[in-house]
Design an enzyme around this catalytic site. Structure first.
Site, PDB file in Angstrom:
ATOM      1  N   ARG A  12       0.806  -1.163   0.000  1.00 33.49           N
ATOM      2  CA  ARG A  12       0.000   0.000   0.000  1.00 33.49           C
ATOM      3  C   ARG A  12       0.796   1.148   0.000  1.00 33.49           C
ATOM      4  O   ARG A  12       0.314   1.962   0.294  1.00 33.49           O
ATOM      5  CB  ARG A  12      -0.817   0.246   1.199  1.00 33.49           C
ATOM      6  CG  ARG A  12      -1.176  -0.191   2.675  1.00 33.49           C
ATOM      7  CD  ARG A  12      -1.546   0.255   3.080  1.00 33.49           C
ATOM      8  NE  ARG A  12      -1.921   0.259   3.606  1.00 33.49           N
ATOM      9  CZ  ARG A  12      -1.993   0.084   4.338  1.00 33.49           C
ATOM     10  NH1 ARG A  12      -1.657   0.450   4.604  1.00 33.49           N
ATOM     11  NH2 ARG A  12      -1.777   0.480   5.538  1.00 33.49           N
ATOM     12  N   VAL A 150      -1.328   8.241   5.254  1.00 31.99           N
ATOM     13  CA  VAL A 150      -0.396   7.463   4.434  1.00 31.99           C
ATOM     14  C   VAL A 150      -1.149   6.424   3.620  1.00 31.99           C
ATOM     15  O   VAL A 150      -0.858   6.201   2.435  1.00 31.99           O
ATOM     16  CB  VAL A 150       0.672   6.793   5.328  1.00 31.99           C
ATOM     17  CG1 VAL A 150       1.464   5.751   4.537  1.00 31.99           C
ATOM     18  CG2 VAL A 150       1.628   7.839   5.899  1.00 31.99           C
ATOM     19  N   GLU A 151      -2.123   5.792   4.245  1.00 31.64           N
ATOM     20  CA  GLU A 151      -2.836   4.710   3.574  1.00 31.64           C
ATOM     21  C   GLU A 151      -3.690   5.191   2.405  1.00 31.64           C
ATOM     22  O   GLU A 151      -3.600   4.644   1.309  1.00 31.64           O
ATOM     23  CB  GLU A 151      -3.726   3.966   4.576  1.00 31.64           C
ATOM     24  CG  GLU A 151      -2.977   3.183   5.630  1.00 31.64           C
ATOM     25  CD  GLU A 151      -2.228   2.004   5.060  1.00 31.64           C
ATOM     26  OE1 GLU A 151      -2.574   1.526   3.968  1.00 31.64           O
ATOM     27  OE2 GLU A 151      -1.275   1.548   5.722  1.00 31.64           O
ATOM     28  N   THR A 152      -4.539   6.176   2.638  1.00 32.85           N
ATOM     29  CA  THR A 152      -5.544   6.519   1.625  1.00 32.85           C
ATOM     30  C   THR A 152      -5.793   8.015   1.456  1.00 32.85           C
ATOM     31  O   THR A 152      -6.746   8.390   0.765  1.00 32.85           O
ATOM     32  CB  THR A 152      -6.893   5.851   1.962  1.00 32.85           C
ATOM     33  OG1 THR A 152      -7.343   6.330   3.246  1.00 32.85           O
ATOM     34  CG2 THR A 152      -6.775   4.333   1.999  1.00 32.85           C
TER      35      THR A 152
END
Length: 376
Positions: A12, A150-152
Protein backbone atom coordinates in the site's frame (compact mmCIF):
# COMPACT_ATOMS: atom_id res chain seq x y z
CA UNK A 1 -1.44 -2.68 4.08
CA UNK A 2 -4.32 -3.82 9.59
CA UNK A 3 -5.18 -6.96 9.09
CA UNK A 4 -2.86 -9.00 9.39
CA UNK A 5 -1.32 -6.51 7.12
CA UNK A 6 0.65 -7.60 4.15
CA UNK A 7 4.26 -6.68 3.60
CA UNK A 8 5.11 -7.24 -0.11
CA UNK A 9 7.68 -4.42 0.00
CA UNK A 10 5.31 -1.70 1.03
CA UNK A 11 2.32 -2.99 -0.67
CA UNK A 12 0.00 0.00 0.00
CA UNK A 13 2.71 2.15 0.06
CA UNK A 14 2.90 -0.02 -0.77
CA UNK A 15 0.40 0.87 0.37
CA UNK A 16 1.46 2.21 1.19
CA UNK A 17 -1.87 -0.11 2.08
CA UNK A 18 -2.56 1.17 0.64
CA UNK A 19 -2.03 4.64 -0.52
CA UNK A 20 -0.78 3.30 -3.81
CA UNK A 21 -3.55 0.74 -4.33
CA UNK A 22 -5.73 2.86 -6.62
CA UNK A 23 -5.16 1.48 -10.09
CA UNK A 24 -8.12 0.54 -12.22
CA UNK A 25 -9.21 -3.04 -12.55
CA UNK A 26 -9.84 -4.81 -15.81
CA UNK A 27 -10.74 -8.25 -17.09
CA UNK A 28 -13.61 -10.32 -18.51
CA UNK A 29 -16.68 -10.45 -16.32
CA UNK A 30 -17.34 -13.56 -14.22
CA UNK A 31 -14.40 -15.49 -15.62
CA UNK A 32 -11.24 -17.18 -14.48
CA UNK A 33 -8.01 -17.08 -16.49
CA UNK A 34 -7.90 -18.16 -20.09
CA UNK A 35 -6.92 -21.84 -20.02
CA UNK A 36 -5.67 -23.78 -23.01
CA UNK A 37 -7.94 -26.52 -24.25
CA UNK A 38 -6.33 -29.96 -23.66
CA UNK A 39 -7.12 -31.09 -27.18
CA UNK A 40 -5.58 -28.22 -29.11
CA UNK A 41 -2.43 -26.06 -28.95
CA UNK A 42 -2.75 -23.04 -26.68
CA UNK A 43 -2.20 -20.63 -29.55
CA UNK A 44 -4.95 -22.21 -31.58
CA UNK A 45 -7.75 -22.56 -29.08
CA UNK A 46 -8.52 -21.39 -25.55
CA UNK A 47 -11.52 -21.71 -23.27
CA UNK A 48 -12.73 -19.53 -20.44
CA UNK A 49 -13.28 -21.46 -17.21
CA UNK A 50 -15.52 -19.66 -14.69
CA UNK A 51 -14.32 -19.92 -11.11
CA UNK A 52 -17.53 -21.70 -10.10
CA UNK A 53 -16.75 -24.49 -12.59
CA UNK A 54 -13.23 -25.18 -11.32
CA UNK A 55 -13.01 -28.29 -9.10
CA UNK A 56 -10.44 -26.80 -6.71
CA UNK A 57 -12.67 -23.77 -6.17
CA UNK A 58 -15.70 -25.96 -5.56
CA UNK A 59 -13.83 -28.09 -3.03
CA UNK A 60 -12.44 -25.03 -1.26
CA UNK A 61 -15.89 -23.43 -1.10
CA UNK A 62 -17.40 -26.58 0.40
CA UNK A 63 -14.69 -26.91 3.03
CA UNK A 64 -14.68 -23.21 3.89
CA UNK A 65 -18.46 -23.06 4.22
CA UNK A 66 -18.35 -25.98 6.62
CA UNK A 67 -15.61 -24.37 8.76
CA UNK A 68 -17.30 -20.98 8.85
CA UNK A 69 -20.85 -22.32 9.26
CA UNK A 70 -21.98 -20.72 6.02
CA UNK A 71 -24.38 -22.11 3.47
CA UNK A 72 -22.31 -23.75 0.66
CA UNK A 73 -24.74 -22.64 -2.02
CA UNK A 74 -24.36 -19.02 -0.86
CA UNK A 75 -20.57 -19.26 -0.97
CA UNK A 76 -20.62 -20.75 -4.47
CA UNK A 77 -23.10 -18.14 -5.68
CA UNK A 78 -20.64 -15.44 -4.64
CA UNK A 79 -17.63 -17.13 -6.22
CA UNK A 80 -19.63 -17.55 -9.41
CA UNK A 81 -19.61 -13.75 -9.65
CA UNK A 82 -15.85 -13.42 -9.16
CA UNK A 83 -13.77 -12.56 -12.18
CA UNK A 84 -10.07 -12.97 -12.82
CA UNK A 85 -8.17 -9.69 -12.80
CA UNK A 86 -4.90 -9.80 -14.75
CA UNK A 87 -3.82 -6.44 -13.31
CA UNK A 88 -4.09 -7.84 -9.79
CA UNK A 89 -1.72 -10.65 -10.73
CA UNK A 90 0.63 -8.09 -12.26
CA UNK A 91 0.62 -5.57 -9.42
CA UNK A 92 1.27 -8.16 -6.72
CA UNK A 93 4.68 -8.93 -8.19
CA UNK A 94 7.70 -7.43 -6.38
CA UNK A 95 9.76 -4.56 -7.66
CA UNK A 96 12.60 -5.52 -10.03
CA UNK A 97 15.62 -6.90 -8.24
CA UNK A 98 18.38 -4.38 -7.68
CA UNK A 99 15.99 -1.48 -7.09
CA UNK A 100 17.77 0.74 -4.56
CA UNK A 101 15.91 1.84 -1.44
CA UNK A 102 15.88 5.55 -0.78
CA UNK A 103 14.33 6.95 2.40
CA UNK A 104 14.42 10.53 1.14
CA UNK A 105 12.41 9.64 -1.96
CA UNK A 106 10.05 7.41 0.00
CA UNK A 107 9.41 10.16 2.53
CA UNK A 108 8.58 12.64 -0.21
CA UNK A 109 5.78 10.37 -1.44
CA UNK A 110 3.89 10.62 1.84
CA UNK A 111 4.97 13.81 3.58
CA UNK A 112 3.47 16.44 1.32
CA UNK A 113 1.35 19.56 1.55
CA UNK A 114 -1.85 17.74 0.55
CA UNK A 115 -1.63 15.12 3.27
CA UNK A 116 -0.67 17.68 5.88
CA UNK A 117 -3.47 20.10 4.96
CA UNK A 118 -6.14 17.43 4.68
CA UNK A 119 -4.80 15.64 7.74
CA UNK A 120 -5.25 18.73 9.88
CA UNK A 121 -8.77 19.17 8.54
CA UNK A 122 -9.64 15.50 9.19
CA UNK A 123 -8.12 15.68 12.68
CA UNK A 124 -10.16 18.77 13.53
CA UNK A 125 -13.36 17.22 12.20
CA UNK A 126 -12.82 13.98 14.13
CA UNK A 127 -11.32 15.48 17.29
CA UNK A 128 -13.88 13.93 19.66
CA UNK A 129 -13.43 10.38 18.34
CA UNK A 130 -9.64 10.75 18.30
CA UNK A 131 -9.64 11.93 21.90
CA UNK A 132 -11.83 9.00 22.96
CA UNK A 133 -9.58 6.53 21.15
CA UNK A 134 -6.42 7.99 22.67
CA UNK A 135 -7.97 7.85 26.15
CA UNK A 136 -9.06 4.23 25.70
CA UNK A 137 -6.06 2.71 23.92
CA UNK A 138 -3.24 5.18 24.53
CA UNK A 139 -2.44 5.69 20.84
CA UNK A 140 -1.81 9.38 20.00
CA UNK A 141 -4.28 11.07 17.70
CA UNK A 142 -1.41 12.20 15.46
CA UNK A 143 -0.35 8.59 14.80
CA UNK A 144 -3.89 7.49 13.97
CA UNK A 145 -4.39 10.43 11.60
CA UNK A 146 -0.98 9.84 9.99
CA UNK A 147 -1.74 6.18 9.27
CA UNK A 148 -5.01 7.08 7.55
CA UNK A 149 -3.17 9.76 5.60
CA UNK A 150 -0.40 7.46 4.43
CA UNK A 151 -2.84 4.71 3.57
CA UNK A 152 -5.54 6.52 1.63
CA UNK A 153 -5.20 10.32 2.03
CA UNK A 154 -8.27 10.28 4.27
CA UNK A 155 -10.39 8.23 1.90
CA UNK A 156 -9.33 9.73 -1.42
CA UNK A 157 -7.49 6.59 -2.56
CA UNK A 158 -9.12 3.48 -1.16
CA UNK A 159 -8.80 1.40 -4.34
CA UNK A 160 -11.03 0.55 -7.27
CA UNK A 161 -10.78 -3.25 -7.44
CA UNK A 162 -13.68 -5.42 -6.38
CA UNK A 163 -12.38 -7.20 -3.28
CA UNK A 164 -14.09 -10.41 -4.37
CA UNK A 165 -12.18 -10.36 -7.65
CA UNK A 166 -8.84 -9.46 -6.11
CA UNK A 167 -8.88 -12.13 -3.42
CA UNK A 168 -10.23 -14.85 -5.72
CA UNK A 169 -7.60 -14.03 -8.34
CA UNK A 170 -4.78 -14.17 -5.80
CA UNK A 171 -6.23 -17.18 -4.00
CA UNK A 172 -6.55 -19.37 -7.07
CA UNK A 173 -4.36 -17.78 -9.74
CA UNK A 174 -1.43 -16.33 -7.83
CA UNK A 175 1.29 -15.56 -10.38
CA UNK A 176 4.48 -17.57 -10.60
CA UNK A 177 7.79 -15.82 -10.10
CA UNK A 178 7.54 -15.15 -6.38
CA UNK A 179 6.76 -17.14 -3.23
CA UNK A 180 3.33 -18.75 -3.50
CA UNK A 181 0.79 -16.93 -1.31
CA UNK A 182 -2.36 -18.67 -2.52
CA UNK A 183 -3.19 -20.08 0.92
CA UNK A 184 -2.84 -16.66 2.53
CA UNK A 185 -5.25 -15.08 0.07
CA UNK A 186 -7.71 -17.98 0.29
CA UNK A 187 -7.82 -17.38 4.04
CA UNK A 188 -8.43 -13.68 3.36
CA UNK A 189 -11.18 -14.59 0.90
CA UNK A 190 -12.79 -16.77 3.56
CA UNK A 191 -12.58 -13.91 6.08
CA UNK A 192 -14.03 -11.51 3.53
CA UNK A 193 -17.05 -13.71 2.80
CA UNK A 194 -17.58 -14.28 6.52
CA UNK A 195 -17.49 -10.51 7.18
CA UNK A 196 -19.89 -9.75 4.32
CA UNK A 197 -22.30 -12.42 5.53
CA UNK A 198 -22.14 -11.17 9.12
CA UNK A 199 -22.63 -7.52 8.08
CA UNK A 200 -25.25 -8.22 5.42
CA UNK A 201 -23.01 -6.78 2.69
CA UNK A 202 -23.05 -7.73 -0.95
CA UNK A 203 -19.60 -9.30 -1.58
CA UNK A 204 -19.59 -7.94 -5.12
CA UNK A 205 -20.06 -4.36 -3.96
CA UNK A 206 -16.96 -3.64 -1.85
CA UNK A 207 -14.01 -1.96 -3.57
CA UNK A 208 -10.44 -1.78 -2.32
CA UNK A 209 -6.81 -2.40 -3.16
CA UNK A 210 -5.39 -4.96 -5.57
CA UNK A 211 -4.30 -7.03 -2.55
CA UNK A 212 -7.74 -6.98 -0.93
CA UNK A 213 -7.29 -4.18 1.63
CA UNK A 214 -10.45 -2.31 2.57
CA UNK A 215 -11.50 1.17 3.60
CA UNK A 216 -9.72 4.27 4.88
CA UNK A 217 -7.28 2.26 7.04
CA UNK A 218 -6.80 -0.47 4.40
CA UNK A 219 -7.47 -3.44 6.68
CA UNK A 220 -7.25 -6.91 5.23
CA UNK A 221 -10.47 -8.91 5.85
CA UNK A 222 -8.92 -11.11 8.55
CA UNK A 223 -7.88 -7.97 10.42
CA UNK A 224 -11.40 -6.60 10.18
CA UNK A 225 -12.64 -9.75 11.91
CA UNK A 226 -9.91 -9.69 14.56
CA UNK A 227 -9.24 -6.02 15.26
CA UNK A 228 -11.86 -3.70 13.78
CA UNK A 229 -14.34 -2.21 16.24
CA UNK A 230 -17.79 -0.67 16.10
CA UNK A 231 -16.59 2.48 17.84
CA UNK A 232 -19.73 4.53 17.26
CA UNK A 233 -21.99 1.74 18.53
CA UNK A 234 -24.35 1.59 15.56
CA UNK A 235 -24.17 -2.19 15.30
CA UNK A 236 -21.93 -2.31 12.23
CA UNK A 237 -18.24 -2.04 11.47
CA UNK A 238 -17.85 0.37 8.56
CA UNK A 239 -14.31 1.30 7.57
CA UNK A 240 -15.46 3.06 4.41
CA UNK A 241 -18.00 5.62 5.62
CA UNK A 242 -17.68 5.86 9.42
CA UNK A 243 -14.61 7.77 10.67
CA UNK A 244 -15.35 6.67 14.24
CA UNK A 245 -14.95 3.01 13.30
CA UNK A 246 -11.79 3.82 11.33
CA UNK A 247 -10.25 5.65 14.28
CA UNK A 248 -11.21 3.06 16.86
CA UNK A 249 -10.05 0.18 14.68
CA UNK A 250 -6.61 1.67 14.00
CA UNK A 251 -6.09 2.47 17.68
CA UNK A 252 -7.28 -0.97 18.78
CA UNK A 253 -5.04 -2.66 16.22
CA UNK A 254 -1.92 -0.84 17.40
CA UNK A 255 -2.79 -1.44 21.06
CA UNK A 256 -3.22 -5.15 20.40
CA UNK A 257 0.23 -5.26 18.86
CA UNK A 258 1.88 -3.66 21.85
CA UNK A 259 1.66 0.13 21.64
CA UNK A 260 3.03 1.67 24.84
CA UNK A 261 1.55 5.06 25.85
CA UNK A 262 4.05 7.89 26.17
CA UNK A 263 6.96 5.85 24.81
CA UNK A 264 8.98 7.52 22.00
CA UNK A 265 9.14 5.68 18.71
CA UNK A 266 12.88 6.05 18.21
CA UNK A 267 16.11 7.84 19.10
CA UNK A 268 18.96 8.92 16.91
CA UNK A 269 22.05 6.73 17.03
CA UNK A 270 25.58 6.93 15.69
CA UNK A 271 26.57 3.63 14.07
CA UNK A 272 29.72 1.70 14.94
CA UNK A 273 32.70 2.00 12.64
CA UNK A 274 33.46 -1.72 12.87
CA UNK A 275 31.71 -3.70 10.12
CA UNK A 276 31.23 -6.80 12.24
CA UNK A 277 29.63 -4.85 15.08
CA UNK A 278 27.35 -3.11 12.59
CA UNK A 279 26.32 -6.48 11.15
CA UNK A 280 25.52 -7.79 14.64
CA UNK A 281 23.30 -4.82 15.37
CA UNK A 282 21.47 -5.08 12.06
CA UNK A 283 20.96 -8.84 12.32
CA UNK A 284 17.61 -8.75 14.17
CA UNK A 285 16.33 -6.09 11.72
CA UNK A 286 13.34 -4.19 13.17
CA UNK A 287 12.80 -6.52 16.15
CA UNK A 288 13.73 -4.70 19.39
CA UNK A 289 16.56 -6.82 20.79
CA UNK A 290 19.33 -4.77 22.40
CA UNK A 291 19.48 -2.75 25.59
CA UNK A 292 21.17 0.63 25.41
CA UNK A 293 24.22 -0.90 27.11
CA UNK A 294 24.34 -3.75 24.57
CA UNK A 295 24.17 -1.28 21.70
CA UNK A 296 26.97 0.77 23.17
CA UNK A 297 29.05 -2.34 23.76
CA UNK A 298 28.80 -2.92 20.00
CA UNK A 299 30.01 0.57 19.20
CA UNK A 300 26.68 2.36 18.66
CA UNK A 301 26.09 5.63 20.48
CA UNK A 302 22.45 6.36 21.34
CA UNK A 303 21.47 10.02 21.84
CA UNK A 304 21.11 11.54 25.31
CA UNK A 305 17.36 10.99 25.58
CA UNK A 306 17.74 7.38 24.48
CA UNK A 307 20.34 6.76 27.17
CA UNK A 308 17.49 6.57 29.68
CA UNK A 309 15.34 4.13 27.68
CA UNK A 310 14.59 1.03 29.76
CA UNK A 311 13.31 -1.42 27.13
CA UNK A 312 14.88 -3.18 24.16
CA UNK A 313 15.81 -1.32 20.99
CA UNK A 314 16.25 -2.24 17.35
CA UNK A 315 19.10 -0.86 15.27
CA UNK A 316 17.36 0.34 12.10
CA UNK A 317 19.03 1.53 8.92
CA UNK A 318 17.07 3.47 6.30
CA UNK A 319 19.00 3.48 3.06
CA UNK A 320 19.35 6.71 1.08
CA UNK A 321 20.62 5.55 -2.28
CA UNK A 322 24.20 6.72 -2.68
CA UNK A 323 23.98 8.99 0.36
CA UNK A 324 24.59 7.97 3.97
CA UNK A 325 21.80 5.91 5.59
CA UNK A 326 19.63 7.24 8.38
CA UNK A 327 20.23 5.20 11.54
CA UNK A 328 17.69 4.85 14.34
CA UNK A 329 17.43 3.15 17.70
CA UNK A 330 13.82 2.02 17.36
CA UNK A 331 11.56 1.23 20.32
CA UNK A 332 8.62 -1.12 20.79
CA UNK A 333 6.29 1.57 19.43
CA UNK A 334 8.27 1.81 16.19
CA UNK A 335 8.02 -1.98 15.90
CA UNK A 336 4.28 -1.82 16.59
CA UNK A 337 3.75 0.50 13.63
CA UNK A 338 5.60 -2.00 11.43
CA UNK A 339 2.97 -4.59 12.40
CA UNK A 340 0.57 -2.44 10.43
CA UNK A 341 2.86 -2.59 7.43
CA UNK A 342 6.01 -4.63 7.81
CA UNK A 343 8.52 -1.99 6.77
CA UNK A 344 10.77 0.42 8.65
CA UNK A 345 10.32 2.92 5.82
CA UNK A 346 6.54 2.79 6.27
CA UNK A 347 6.82 3.22 10.03
CA UNK A 348 9.11 6.22 9.68
CA UNK A 349 6.78 7.81 7.12
CA UNK A 350 3.90 7.52 9.61
CA UNK A 351 6.06 8.97 12.39
CA UNK A 352 7.24 11.88 10.24
CA UNK A 353 3.73 12.68 8.99
CA UNK A 354 2.43 12.58 12.57
CA UNK A 355 5.09 15.10 13.58
CA UNK A 356 4.25 17.40 10.66
CA UNK A 357 0.56 17.22 11.51
CA UNK A 358 1.18 18.16 15.14
CA UNK A 359 3.28 21.12 14.09
CA UNK A 360 0.75 22.29 11.48
CA UNK A 361 -2.11 22.15 13.99
CA UNK A 362 -0.08 23.98 16.59
CA UNK A 363 0.75 26.74 14.13
CA UNK A 364 -2.87 27.06 13.04
CA UNK A 365 -4.04 27.24 16.65
CA UNK A 366 -1.44 29.79 17.77
CA UNK A 367 -2.78 33.35 18.07
CA UNK A 368 -1.78 35.41 15.12
CA UNK A 369 0.69 38.15 16.03
CA UNK A 370 -0.79 41.52 15.27
CA UNK A 371 1.48 43.72 13.20
CA UNK A 372 3.20 46.40 15.22
CA UNK A 373 1.83 49.91 14.86
CA UNK A 374 4.63 52.23 13.79
CA UNK A 375 5.65 54.81 16.33
CA UNK A 376 4.20 58.22 15.58
Amino acid sequence: MTFMRLDFSLLRSLASKCAACVLLAAGPAHTAPVVASPSTPAAASTVIVPYADRPEVQQWAHDMAKRQHLEPTWVMSQLAQARFQPKVAKFIMPAPSGTAKNWTNYRARFIDATRIRQGVQWWNAQQDWLTQAETRWGVPASVIVAIVGVETIYGRQTGTFRILDALTTLGFDFPSGRSDRRMFFRDELAAYLQWCHREGRDPTGVLGSYAGAIGLPQFMPSSILKYAVDFNGDGHIDLMQQPADVIGSVAHYLAQFGWQPNMPTHYTVRPPTDAQQLAELMGPDIQPTFTVAQMQARGALVDQEGQHHAGPLAFVSLQNGNDAPLYLAATQNFYTITRYNWSAYYAMAVIELARELRQARAMAAAPQQRPRTPDR
